[in-house]
Write a protein that holds these residues in place. Structure first.
Motif, short mmCIF file in Angstrom:
data_model
loop_
_atom_site.label_atom_id
_atom_site.label_comp_id
_atom_site.label_asym_id
_atom_site.label_seq_id
_atom_site.Cartn_x
_atom_site.Cartn_y
_atom_site.Cartn_z
N ILE A 1 2.69 -4.82 -1.71
CA ILE A 1 1.14 -4.32 -1.08
C ILE A 1 0.21 -4.83 -2.03
O ILE A 1 -0.91 -5.31 -1.68
CB ILE A 1 1.44 -2.81 -0.69
N ALA A 2 0.26 -4.59 -3.08
CA ALA A 2 -0.65 -4.59 -4.17
C ALA A 2 -0.22 -5.14 -5.44
O ALA A 2 0.82 -4.67 -6.00
CB ALA A 2 -1.79 -3.55 -4.35
N SER A 3 -1.13 -5.85 -6.35
CA SER A 3 -0.56 -6.13 -7.77
C SER A 3 -1.86 -6.42 -8.40
O SER A 3 -2.94 -7.33 -7.95
CB SER A 3 0.13 -7.76 -7.74
N GLY A 4 -2.01 -5.99 -9.76
CA GLY A 4 -3.19 -6.14 -10.37
C GLY A 4 -3.52 -4.94 -11.53
O GLY A 4 -2.35 -4.36 -11.70
N THR A 5 -4.61 -4.99 -11.93
CA THR A 5 -5.21 -3.87 -12.84
C THR A 5 -5.11 -2.40 -12.13
O THR A 5 -5.13 -2.58 -10.98
CB THR A 5 -6.19 -3.90 -13.52
#
Length: 87
Positions: free
Chosen positions: A22-26
């Motif tokens: 779904i999401a990846s990051g800080t």
């Protein structure tokens, strides 16, 4: 103790039922993508899911890792006091 001037946490979130990314990051990037009101709300949710560890995750599967800031191409964090310009 991690040095947050040269490193940061990188979060990866998958959907629990299908396993889709779904999401990846800080924390700020992921909080925006998932629709949290703020970064603190997301990091609090992450810490709560890691402390209780249910057998079957309800909505998300989350992972956090410490990476170098240069890998993520992020600027160093803003400092308080010393780096400010006085007007």
């Amino acid at each position: 103790m991690p040095n947050f001037y040269s490193s940061c946490y990188w979060y990866t979130v998958w959907e629990a039922k299908t396993g889709n990314l779904i999401a990846s990051g800080t924390s700020a990037m992921v909080a925006r993508r998932l629709g949290y009101k703020g970064t603190a709300a997301f990091t609090t949710h992450y810490s709560h899911t890691q402390t209780r560890k249910p057998k079957n995750p309800y909505k998300y599967i989350m992972q956090r890792e410490l990476i170098e800031r240069r890998e993520a191409e992020l600027p160093p964090p803003r400092t308080r006091g010393k780096g400010r310009k006085k007007s």
